[in-house]
Design a protein around this motif. Structure first.
Motif, short mmCIF file in Angstrom:
data_model
loop_
_atom_site.label_atom_id
_atom_site.label_comp_id
_atom_site.label_asym_id
_atom_site.label_seq_id
_atom_site.Cartn_x
_atom_site.Cartn_y
_atom_site.Cartn_z
N GLN A 43 -7.79 45.72 14.20
CA GLN A 43 -6.53 46.06 13.53
C GLN A 43 -5.92 44.83 12.85
OE1 GLN A 43 -4.03 48.15 16.39
NE2 GLN A 43 -5.29 49.97 16.28
N MET A 44 -6.77 44.03 12.26
CA MET A 44 -6.32 42.83 11.55
C MET A 44 -6.70 42.87 10.07
SD MET A 44 -7.60 40.08 14.43
CE MET A 44 -7.22 38.62 13.45
N GLY A 45 -7.11 44.06 9.58
CA GLY A 45 -7.58 44.14 8.20
C GLY A 45 -8.93 43.48 8.05
N GLY A 46 -9.25 43.06 6.82
CA GLY A 46 -10.52 42.40 6.60
C GLY A 46 -10.97 42.51 5.16
N ASP A 47 -12.12 41.92 4.88
CA ASP A 47 -12.73 41.96 3.55
C ASP A 47 -14.20 42.27 3.68
OD1 ASP A 47 -10.96 40.89 1.17
OD2 ASP A 47 -10.42 39.65 2.90
N ILE A 48 -14.67 43.17 2.83
CA ILE A 48 -16.10 43.41 2.66
C ILE A 48 -16.42 43.12 1.20
CG2 ILE A 48 -17.99 45.07 2.76
CD1 ILE A 48 -16.48 46.53 4.97
N LEU A 49 -17.38 42.25 1.00
CA LEU A 49 -17.71 41.80 -0.35
C LEU A 49 -19.18 42.10 -0.63
CD1 LEU A 49 -16.35 40.27 -2.71
CD2 LEU A 49 -17.24 38.15 -1.72
N TYR A 50 -19.44 42.74 -1.74
CA TYR A 50 -20.81 43.05 -2.17
C TYR A 50 -21.21 42.10 -3.30
CZ TYR A 50 -21.11 47.58 0.28
OH TYR A 50 -21.19 48.58 1.23
N ILE A 51 -22.33 41.42 -3.13
CA ILE A 51 -22.90 40.67 -4.25
C ILE A 51 -23.85 41.63 -4.96
CG2 ILE A 51 -24.11 38.59 -4.95
CD1 ILE A 51 -21.41 38.16 -3.51
N ALA A 52 -23.31 42.30 -5.96
CA ALA A 52 -24.09 43.25 -6.73
C ALA A 52 -24.80 42.51 -7.87
CB ALA A 52 -23.20 44.38 -7.24
N SER A 53 -24.59 42.94 -9.10
CA SER A 53 -25.27 42.29 -10.22
C SER A 53 -24.75 42.89 -11.51
CB SER A 53 -26.78 42.52 -10.12
OG SER A 53 -27.44 42.13 -11.32
N LYS A 54 -24.85 42.14 -12.58
CA LYS A 54 -24.57 42.72 -13.89
C LYS A 54 -25.50 43.91 -14.13
CE LYS A 54 -27.67 40.60 -17.18
NZ LYS A 54 -28.76 40.57 -16.20
N ASN A 55 -26.69 43.88 -13.44
CA ASN A 55 -27.64 44.99 -13.60
C ASN A 55 -27.11 46.30 -13.02
OD1 ASN A 55 -29.16 42.58 -14.08
ND2 ASN A 55 -31.02 43.79 -13.89
N ALA A 56 -26.00 46.23 -12.27
CA ALA A 56 -25.40 47.46 -11.77
C ALA A 56 -24.85 48.31 -12.91
CB ALA A 56 -24.26 47.13 -10.79
N VAL A 57 -24.53 47.65 -14.06
CA VAL A 57 -23.99 48.39 -15.21
C VAL A 57 -24.78 48.16 -16.49
CG1 VAL A 57 -21.63 48.48 -14.30
CG2 VAL A 57 -22.36 46.50 -15.63
N PHE A 58 -25.71 47.20 -16.44
CA PHE A 58 -26.47 46.82 -17.63
C PHE A 58 -27.92 47.28 -17.46
CE2 PHE A 58 -29.37 43.55 -19.42
CZ PHE A 58 -29.10 43.71 -20.75
N ALA A 59 -28.43 47.96 -18.46
CA ALA A 59 -29.79 48.49 -18.38
C ALA A 59 -30.78 47.48 -18.93
CB ALA A 59 -29.88 49.80 -19.15
N GLY A 60 -31.28 46.62 -18.03
CA GLY A 60 -32.27 45.63 -18.44
C GLY A 60 -33.68 46.21 -18.40
N PRO A 61 -34.61 45.54 -19.02
CA PRO A 61 -35.98 46.05 -19.06
C PRO A 61 -36.75 45.79 -17.77
CG PRO A 61 -35.85 43.97 -20.25
CD PRO A 61 -34.45 44.31 -19.84
N SER A 62 -37.67 46.69 -17.45
CA SER A 62 -38.64 46.52 -16.36
C SER A 62 -37.97 46.16 -15.03
CB SER A 62 -39.67 45.41 -16.73
OG SER A 62 -40.34 45.77 -17.91
N ASN A 63 -36.96 46.96 -14.64
CA ASN A 63 -36.17 46.59 -13.47
C ASN A 63 -35.59 47.82 -12.78
OD1 ASN A 63 -35.38 44.51 -11.85
ND2 ASN A 63 -33.69 43.83 -13.15
N ILE A 64 -36.31 48.90 -12.77
CA ILE A 64 -35.76 50.18 -12.34
C ILE A 64 -35.27 50.17 -10.89
CG2 ILE A 64 -38.13 51.02 -11.93
CD1 ILE A 64 -35.06 53.16 -12.79
N ALA A 65 -36.09 49.70 -9.96
CA ALA A 65 -35.72 49.78 -8.54
C ALA A 65 -34.55 48.85 -8.24
CB ALA A 65 -36.92 49.44 -7.67
N TYR A 66 -34.63 47.62 -8.72
CA TYR A 66 -33.57 46.65 -8.44
C TYR A 66 -32.24 47.10 -9.03
CZ TYR A 66 -31.02 42.20 -8.54
OH TYR A 66 -30.09 41.21 -8.39
N SER A 67 -32.25 47.50 -10.29
CA SER A 67 -31.00 47.86 -10.96
C SER A 67 -30.40 49.12 -10.37
CB SER A 67 -31.24 48.04 -12.46
OG SER A 67 -31.64 46.81 -13.04
N ALA A 68 -31.24 50.08 -9.99
CA ALA A 68 -30.71 51.29 -9.36
C ALA A 68 -30.07 50.97 -8.02
CB ALA A 68 -31.84 52.31 -9.18
N THR A 69 -30.67 50.05 -7.29
CA THR A 69 -30.12 49.63 -6.01
C THR A 69 -28.78 48.94 -6.21
OG1 THR A 69 -32.32 49.36 -5.05
CG2 THR A 69 -30.52 48.20 -3.98
N LYS A 70 -28.67 48.10 -7.21
CA LYS A 70 -27.42 47.41 -7.48
C LYS A 70 -26.33 48.39 -7.91
CE LYS A 70 -28.44 43.29 -6.28
NZ LYS A 70 -27.75 42.68 -5.12
#
Length: 683
Positions: free
Chosen positions: A550-577
């Motif tokens: 009961q002290m609150g907290g922070d959860i931080l995700y290190i995602a990636s620009k690939n979470a919103v950017f469709a880069g080439p040859s990166n389907i599994a990684y980008s979908a995961t992000k």
């Protein structure tokens, strides 16, 4: 060139302080008197070197000594205004200082300066305090240290709060007892003296060893009473499991007034004490030595349930006991406070005892929490010795209050530096042995957080933790984030190491960088297991602890620009992000009612220091873009708006800001750290 008197004093201090049977951490002080040259007149001047305020004998260095002129120190006797105003004498010590630098003189300076001996030790040994806190301590002192033809070698000094008058008292006792080698200070500790450093040290050890031997030979075997049915120690695995389950709740209770870091101890000393019939009575009496209760509070909070009580029942009862503890502490404060007393500093316990499980201790940082636990172990040893020979009789609550809320103690607290931005916070960082995770962990530790380096490679995790400092700063744990049991165990290790968890960084990751037709099901599952599933499992386990605190907290995700950017040859990684990016939004909504913020960071490709790039990802991405791998960082930089390469430290900067005190009202946000990639702009 260092004066030989100082060299001998440092060596003696370090030897005495290195053995816990002689004194507790940061407890006691030593001094030596001698001559040196006055740099102004060139004449010899009599000086005293004495351990300054806040130092530790075991690690004492010359800079930790206060240096005073003895002629001016002794002249203070003529201006001493009396015991009611003796606190004024501490400020007067500053006018006795010789030279510049050195430590501030402590309250015990008078004890050393006024006693007519070249060398003086004041220590807090468990055996000595046991005699000092026995109901018949004066009689025991006479019995143990004799009163034969040569007279009594160790003399009793009734309790008096440390200060100038105590120094006068001891000086008078020494003068009246020329055969004495030292004294027992009622309720407090021992003081010894000698003509040489060697003689003083030998006499200190003689007093300690004689007291310990007497207790061993004459003490009754069951000073804490018989075993209390159902209160014996749980088996080790069950004990630590229950400790991990209870710890977040206990830390939250102990942090009601201000956040605390925790430490857990299940030593045999603690478990045996809690298994005995007399532990409730003795715990309620509290500690006696000022060094003890200043760090443990006047008494602990004790769970009054047997060892096999369920976790739920224990938590319910702990919450009830906490309310009672706070009310009792407020009553203690109200009963003894005056108009001049400092404000109450918090009514929460610093020591919580759970039968069959162990002791939870708390402080403003891990070292303080650990030392508080060590001091309570000292207190248990003191109670054992006193009860073996007599009845444990600590100083009164009124006297404890006079020290706990002493104006001088308050002044010492006010001199402490302001806490850093992440002080008292416990951070759990996955994939932290290298790259972005390591940069974030390093920065968190620098900002005052306690850090758990969680990594698949245990050796690397421990090595990375060691780089940050001692285990009071960081610990390394092994975790496969794709395995629920492994994640739960790692969070339990964090909880047992520091009391709980406040800040989680989901950073563990990997990438295989393959186009759609070359990506196998195994490739897909591996990346989703580590990053999507792994982040979910870590967030879930950490959230349980945070909610219990009961002290609150922070959860931080290190995602990636690939979470919103469709880069080439990166389907599994980008979908995961993209999966991670939406977890941020989902958890921000769900956990907000508990004060838990959830945010993300979207870096561009971080080449230097990256475990992912070193593992083959860099070569694959370079091949995709038709460039040499060594040019990949520059390639990424040139495609950005700012033309700057992104480094792990840049991601760490964002992590500090998002989890720091200036972003308390931000959740559900993704912060790009990509030097400007227009295609990855958030919409």
């Amino acid at each position: 060139m260092t004066n030989p008197v100082v060299t001998d004093l440092i060596s003696r201090s370090n030897r005495l302080g290195a053995d816990p049977k002689n004194t507790n951490y940061a407890g006691g002080n030593t001094s030596a008197k001698g001559a040196d040259t006055d740099p102004v007149t060139g004449d010899a001047v009599e000086l005293m070197w004495v351990k300054g305020s806040g130092g530790d004998l075991g690690t004492l260095q010359e800079k930790g000594l206060a240096v005073l002129r003895l002629d001016r120190m002794r002249a203070l006797v003529d201006v001493y205004p009396g015991v009611e105003r003796e606190d004024e004498m501490v400020a007067a010590f500053d006018y006795c200082l010789h030279g510049k630098g050195g430590a501030a003189p402590s309250i015990d300076t008078a004890m050393h300066g006024l006693v007519d001996a070249a060398h003086v030790d004041h220590l807090h040994p468990d055996a000595g305090i046991a005699i000092a806190t026995a109901a018949d301590g004066e009689e025991l002192t006479q019995k143990i240290f004799g009163d034969g033809a040569g007279g009594q070698t160790v003399v009793w000094v009734p309790w008096r709060r440390p200060g100038f008058q105590l120094g006068l008292d001891i000086a008078a006792i020494k003068a009246a007892n020329p055969q004495a080698i030292g004294c027992i200070l009622g309720g407090h500790g021992i003081t010894a003296w000698g003509d040489t450093s060697e003689e003083c040290e030998a006499r200190s050890l003689e007093i300690i060893e004689t007291a310990a031997a007497y207790i061993q030979e004459h003490g009754r075997p069951d000073p804490f009473g018989g075993e209390l049915a159902g209160y014996g120690a749980l088996e080790a695995t069950a004990r630590r499991a229950k400790a991990a389950a209870l710890s977040p709740t206990i830390r939250g209770l102990a942090s009601t007034d201000r956040p605390m870091v925790g430490h857990f101890t299940d030593s045999e000393v603690v478990l045996d004490f809690l298994s005995r019939a007399e532990h409730p009575r003795l715990a309620a009496l509290g500690t006696s030595c000022p060094d003890h209760f200043l760090r443990t509070k006047v008494r602990p909070m004790v769970l009054d349930l047997p060892a096999d009580a369920s976790v739920d029942d224990s938590i319910t009862r702990l919450k009830e006991l906490h309310e009672e503890y706070r009310a009792d502490y407020q009553a203690y404060y109200d009963a003894h406070a005056t108009d001049e007393s400092p404000a109450i500093r918090g009514a929460d316990p610093l020591i919580v005892l759970v039968p069959g499980v162990g002791m939870f201790s708390f402080g403003a940082n891990k070292q303080t929490a650990r030392v508080a636990g060590e001091f309570y172990v000292n207190a248990i040893n003191v109670m054992r010795g006193a009860e073996s020979l007599s009845t444990y009789t600590p100083i009164s609550d009124a006297e404890k209050f006079r020290i706990e809320y002493w104006a001088l103690e308050e002044a010492k607290l006010q001199r402490m530096p302001a806490p850093k931005s992440h002080a008292t916070r416990v951070a759990f960082v996955t994939g932290a042995a290298s790259g972005i995770g390591n940069a974030i962990a390093t920065r968190l530790a620098a900002e005052g957080a306690c850090v758990v380096i969680a990594d698949l490679d245990l050796d690397k995790a421990r090595d990375a933790a060691a780089e940050l400092g001692s285990t009071d700063v960081a610990v390394g744990v092994q975790v496969d984030v794709s395995k629920p049991d492994a994640v739960a165990a790692a969070i339990d290790e964090a909880v047992l190491a520091f009391g709980g968890v406040d800040l989680v960084v989901n950073n563990a990751g990997l990438s295989l960088s393959k186009p759609l037709l070359e990506t196998t099901e195994k490739d897909w599952d591996l990346q989703h297991d580590v990053m999507a599933k792994g982040s979910f499992l870590v967030s879930q386990a950490a959230a349980r602890a945070m909610i219990a605190q009961q002290m609150g907290g922070d959860i931080l995700y290190i995602a990636s620009k690939n979470a919103v950017f469709a880069g080439p040859s990166n389907i599994a990684y980008s979908a995961t992000k993209a999966d991670q990016a939406h977890q941020v939004r989902l958890l921000a909504v769900e956990l907000g009612e508990h004060g838990i913020k959830v945010n993300g960071i979207n870096p561009d490709g971080v080449v230097r220091g990256s475990g992912i790039f070193a593992g083959g990802w860099g070569a694959n991405r370079a091949k995709t873009y038709g460039i040499d791998e060594e040019n990949l960082g520059e390639f990424y930089a040139q495609r950005t708006i700012l033309k700057r390469e992104v480094l792990p430290e840049h991601v760490a900067n964002a992590a500090i800001v998002l989890t720091g005190p200036d972003m308390t009202h931000t959740t559900g946000l993704h912060v790009p750290v990509d030097a400007g990639v227009a295609a990855a702009f958030l919409r």
